[in-house]
Design a protein around this motif. Sequence first.
Motif: not given
Length: 312
Positions: A169-181
Amino acid sequence: MVALGGGHGLFASLSALRRVTTDVTGVVTVADDGGSSGRLRRELGVLPPGDLRMALAALCGDDEWGHTWSEVVQHRFRSEGELHGHAVGNLLIVALWELLGDAVAGLDWVGQLLGAHGRVLPMSAIPLDIEAEVAGVDPDVPDEVSTLRGQVACASTRGRVRSISLVPPAPPACPQAVKAVREADWVVLGPGSWFTSVLPHLQVPELADAILGTRARRLVALNLSPQSGETDGFAAHTYLDVLAAHAPDLRVDSVLADPMILEGERERHQLERAARQMGGRLELAELAAESASPVHDHDRFAQAFEHIFRAH
């Protein structure tokens, strides 16, 4: 433009979006545990590469280079040995991951080789599993709720999927994906396997926060037909009902659907009402290819996207 999903649904949206813009990013689920991806994941402990490969293939151009490399990475070996069923692109991606030690850098290198018109990113930095609460796994006990684990098991169940969660649960997101969104002008959710490809993005906390908090406009693209084992019996508005149940704070600007999925005016009104409840407007357009099975026509899909983007 950022499109989130996995498998054939994300392939369709990316194939259309690259016809509209040169700045498109695909963010891909990483919970596949079947086929070539599952075998590589279990043997090497890597992210499942299959949906990432498909997304990269979707971004290949329409010239000879793009067509050739798209066919190469999608090619599957046929044999009586260990290579049977493996896709060339899966092996290429995993090889670059091992050489570079960086999942995003490996995908970027494959994208450069393919001449991809955009970028592909995993939604999380670690491989994940999907757990689903499913009613009626045993047809003789239709109201009994069971827990199934694994994308293949959840996608192929005979029961009715009620909700999904991720393991861990609550896995780490890919930082580049967060930035893109966060930096996008538009975020597109769907089409695709609703429970195993679309909803998982909203179960990754940092990515979900980015989807909810981005200044981008949000578009939900509905499927052309129910998926056996996941969404059997879904009416058009049920997709939005399930999405709202998993992300109550999610607001959308547009809901895109093909009128072929609507059975009469009553169902259209229900879908319009569900879209309004999420803050959005229903947009209807012919999206399906003229074929025996319901698949997206990439040019029609692109025209529908472009019409909505320009209107806003």
